[in-house]
Structure formats: structure tokens, C-alpha cells
Motif scaffolding. Structure first.
Motif, PDB file in Angstrom:
ATOM      1  N   THR A 248       0.876  -1.171   0.000  1.00  0.00           N
ATOM      2  CA  THR A 248       0.000   0.000   0.000  1.00  0.00           C
ATOM      3  C   THR A 248       0.908   1.214   0.000  1.00  0.00           C
ATOM      4  OG1 THR A 248      -1.706  -1.145   1.287  1.00  0.00           O
ATOM      5  CG2 THR A 248      -1.814   1.251   1.227  1.00  0.00           C
ATOM      6  N   GLY A 249       0.811   2.049  -1.034  1.00  0.00           N
ATOM      7  CA  GLY A 249       1.695   3.205  -1.157  1.00  0.00           C
ATOM      8  C   GLY A 249       2.615   3.045  -2.354  1.00  0.00           C
ATOM      9  N   GLU A 250       3.858   3.493  -2.199  1.00  0.00           N
ATOM     10  CA  GLU A 250       4.817   3.430  -3.309  1.00  0.00           C
ATOM     11  C   GLU A 250       6.092   2.743  -2.869  1.00  0.00           C
ATOM     12  OE1 GLU A 250       6.619   6.263  -6.870  1.00  0.00           O
ATOM     13  OE2 GLU A 250       5.958   7.207  -5.000  1.00  0.00           O
ATOM     14  N   ALA A 251       6.632   1.898  -3.741  1.00  0.00           N
ATOM     15  CA  ALA A 251       7.880   1.200  -3.436  1.00  0.00           C
ATOM     16  C   ALA A 251       8.584   0.818  -4.727  1.00  0.00           C
ATOM     17  CB  ALA A 251       7.609  -0.041  -2.594  1.00  0.00           C
ATOM     18  N   PHE A 252       9.911   0.730  -4.641  1.00  0.00           N
ATOM     19  CA  PHE A 252      10.728   0.240  -5.751  1.00  0.00           C
ATOM     20  C   PHE A 252      11.263  -1.127  -5.356  1.00  0.00           C
ATOM     21  CE2 PHE A 252      14.631  -0.340  -8.158  1.00  0.00           C
ATOM     22  CZ  PHE A 252      14.246   0.029  -9.428  1.00  0.00           C
ATOM     23  N   PHE A 253      11.114  -2.097  -6.252  1.00  0.00           N
ATOM     24  CA  PHE A 253      11.517  -3.475  -5.976  1.00  0.00           C
ATOM     25  C   PHE A 253      12.692  -3.878  -6.856  1.00  0.00           C
ATOM     26  CE2 PHE A 253       7.065  -3.031  -4.978  1.00  0.00           C
ATOM     27  CZ  PHE A 253       6.904  -3.732  -3.796  1.00  0.00           C
ATOM     28  N   LYS A 254      13.747  -4.358  -6.225  1.00  0.00           N
ATOM     29  CA  LYS A 254      14.865  -4.953  -6.950  1.00  0.00           C
ATOM     30  C   LYS A 254      14.871  -6.429  -6.592  1.00  0.00           C
ATOM     31  CE  LYS A 254      19.772  -4.348  -8.004  1.00  0.00           C
ATOM     32  NZ  LYS A 254      21.013  -3.596  -7.675  1.00  0.00           N
TER      33      LYS A 254
END
Length: 351
Positions: free
Chosen positions: A178-184
Motif C-alpha cells: 500500500t503506497g509506493e515502493a521500488f523493488f529490486k
């Protein structure tokens, strides 16, 4: 000793204090005839009740162990007379009839305890398979880096939350955002990496991508930096594939119209937040206010007349690790407004 208390103990309903009372009673050297008869009655009730098929083998093994221990004790009695021992150990009867009686007493005392241990052990084993979830939140103006057990890294933007299992299963790695995230994402061909955002499911093997999902907001944006991802609309019992993105592509999904589009995206605009850069590109007043509130954890109120039509109000600018005062001063200079600060509240005034 009250008969009702014995029955309560046998049913496994005694409190710890009542159990201690019963055990103390059994340590008496002589038992009154009524108590002896009551123990026989309870044991006869046990013998005629059918045990559960599932636990019958265990109860038989427990009784066998109790019997074996008592026989060993009897053999030891031939050498040492426990009745005269200074250790205060309870004297055990020698005749076969008395041994049978004490065997039943031991079973009455210890059988409920053994069953309790068995149930507890089974419950513990089952609960080892229960998934333990981890939830991490970031407050206003706070960004967090999270390293998962598989080596994947999540960069969580402000006012966002992720939930994931402490230990991934053998066939998938599932995250809820929920919200914003960057996934590596670390590569693992046997366990696809899946991110749930409302009704959308984003799946990857080894790649990096950004997701911006705010419940109540109109759009969900999924932007791919490297690798590839598959995006599905996730309904109970039904999944519909929307798109497979290539690097540089972004899917925008409308949560109101339930439509989507795939297009190229500006990496600086979408991904610069990870480097602490607050970036505006032709942002309207509502977008500027929303971004400032989330970035600095403030509340903004606008008063006065906005020059021109509101939809034509646009602002472009970039700020790296700047204070709120510096950012507001920069925007105010370009867009001709003044502002006042009162705690975490900002009042923007247009003339």
C-alpha cells in the motif's frame, strides 16, 4: 477429598491450584476407605469408555511405560526399604493387588498429564506451518530500505506499507503493498515474485520495477526499470492478464473506470524519489500539494484566487534533500504566492 474434585481432575478441568491439592492428597501414607473406593469407581469408568481411535495407541504406550516404571521400582524395593528412608519417598505396597491398585492410581494421575503433553506437542507441530507475516511502514517524509531473506531489496517511499511472510514458501514470494515502493528482485526461477496492490497482481522473476498504489486515488502506476513483469487483474478464482511490460514501459490502471494503458515513462519523474529528489514535471496544483504533503508530512490549505484556470496551473522543478522552507520559497517565487507555517500546517495564499 471431594468426589467432584476428582471427577473434575480426571476430565482435565482443574486449575493449577486444584492439581496441586490433588497431588498433595495422593502423597498421604494411608487413604481412607471411601477415597479408595472412589478411585476404583473412577478407574472402572475409564475402562469402560471407548478411547478415541486416533489417540488409543498413545494411551496404551503411556500405560505400558507407567507399568514398566512401577515394576522397576518394585525390584528396587527388594534391596532398599523406602519406608525407612530419610528421603521421605512414599512407601510403595508390595502385594500384587496393591500394585494393581497403585497402577490405576498412577494412570489416573498421569494419563491426563500425558494427554495434555501430547495435544500440546501436536498443536506446536501444526503451528510451525503457520505463516508469520511481517509488516513494515514508513511515515511522512521517511523512506526505508528493506532486504528480504531471498536477497531482494524493497525501497519504501513515505506513507507506505509492505506486508510479507518472514519465510517465503517453496513455490512463491508474495508481497502486499500500500503506497509506493521500488523493488529490486533477486532471481529465483522456482519462486516467482508477486506484488499485490488492490485488484492488481504484478509478477516477476528477476527484475526491478516501481509501483505507486494509493487506495482511494484514481490511478495505480507500475513502471518497469529492468527485466520484465506480468500484470494481472486478480479476482477471487479468476485472473486476467493485462500486460507484459518491457523496460521503460509503464502501466497506468484507473481504479474508477477499470481501464488501463501502457506507455513510456520518464525515469527521472518516476524513480528520482529513491535518491531523495523531489521532482515535479508539469504538475498541477493538486499534484504539487499532494506530493509536498506526503514528502514532508504536512497539511496544506490553499486560499485566494488561483491565477488563470486551475487546470492550466503547472509547475516543473527538482529539489534534492532540500528543506520544506526552501522548496516552498522556490515554488512561491515562480508561481507568485505567499505562505504561512503553523506547526505542520501550511497556508498558501494567492493574491
Amino acid at each position: 477429598m471431594e468426589n467432584t474434585l476428582l471427577e473434575k481432575y480426571f476430565r482435565g478441568e482443574c486449575s493449577p491450584e486444584e492439581v496441586e491439592k490433588i497431588l498433595a492428597w495422593f502423597k498421604e501414607s494411608e487413604l481412607p476407605t471411601p477415597h479408595e473406593q472412589e478411585l476404583y469407581r473412577l478407574w472402572e469408568e475409564v475402562e469402560i469408555e471407548e478411547a478415541s481411535k486416533e489417540f488409543a495407541p498413545h494411551s496404551a504406550a503411556i500405560l505400558a511405560r507407567i507399568n514398566g516404571n512401577i515394576e522397576k521400582q518394585a525390584a528396587a524395593d527388594l534391596v532398599t526399604d523406602y519406608a525407612e528412608s530419610e528421603t521421605n519417598v512414599l512407601a510403595l505396597p508390595k502385594t500384587q493387588t496393591q500394585w494393581q491398585w497403585w497402577l490405576k492410581v498412577a494412570a489416573i494421575i498421569f494419563l491426563p498429564v500425558c494427554f495434555l503433553w501430547f495435544f500440546s506437542d501436536q498443536f506446536t507441530r501444526k503451528n510451525k506451518s503457520v505463516i508469520r507475516l511481517v509488516t513494515i511502514q514508513s511515515g511522512s517524509g521517511i523512506r526505508k530500505n528493506i532486504t528480504l531473506e531471498d536477497g531482494s531489496v524493497i525501497t519504501l517511499n513515505s506513507n507506505s506499507q509492505v506486508t510479507y511472510p518472514a519465510h517465503f514458501s517453496s513455490h512463491k514470494r508474495e508481497i502486499t503493498l500500500t503506497g509506493e515502493a521500488f523493488f529490486k528482485v533477486a532471481k529465483d526461477a522456482q519462486r516467482p515474485f508477486m506484488v499485490k496492490t488492490g485488484s492488481l497482481l504484478t509478477q516477476a522473476l528477476g527484475t526491478s520495477f516501481n509501483i505507486n498504489y494509493r487506495p482511494g486515488k484514481q490511478n495505480v502506476a507500475i513502471a518497469l526499470a529492468t527485466g520484465s513483469v506480468k500484470i494481472e487483474k486478480n479476482k477471487p478464482g479468476n485472473k486476467t492478464q493485462l500486460a507484459i511490460l518491457l523496460p521503460g514501459q509503464q502501466l497506468q490502471y484507473s481504479q474508477t473506470a477499470l481501464t488501463y494503458k501502457v506507455s513510456a515513462f520518464d525515469a527521472q519523474e518516476v524513480l528520482s524519489w529513491r535518491a531523495g529528489i523531489l521532482y515535479f514535471k508539469q504538475a498541477n496544483l493538486e499534484q504539487v500539494i499532494q506530493k509536498l504533503e506526503g514528502w514532508y508530512g504536512i497539511n496544506i490549505q490553499v486560499v485566494g484566487k488561483i491565477p488563470g484556470q486551475k487546470k492550466e496551473w503547472r509547475y516543473t522543478g527538482s529539489y534534492q534533500d532540500e528543506s520544506l522552507d526552501n522548496v516552498l520559497a522556490g515554488i512561491a517565487f515562480v508561481k507568485s504566492f505567499t505562505y504561512e507555517k503553523k506547526g505542520n500546517k501550511i497556508l498558501i495564499k494567492f493574491r
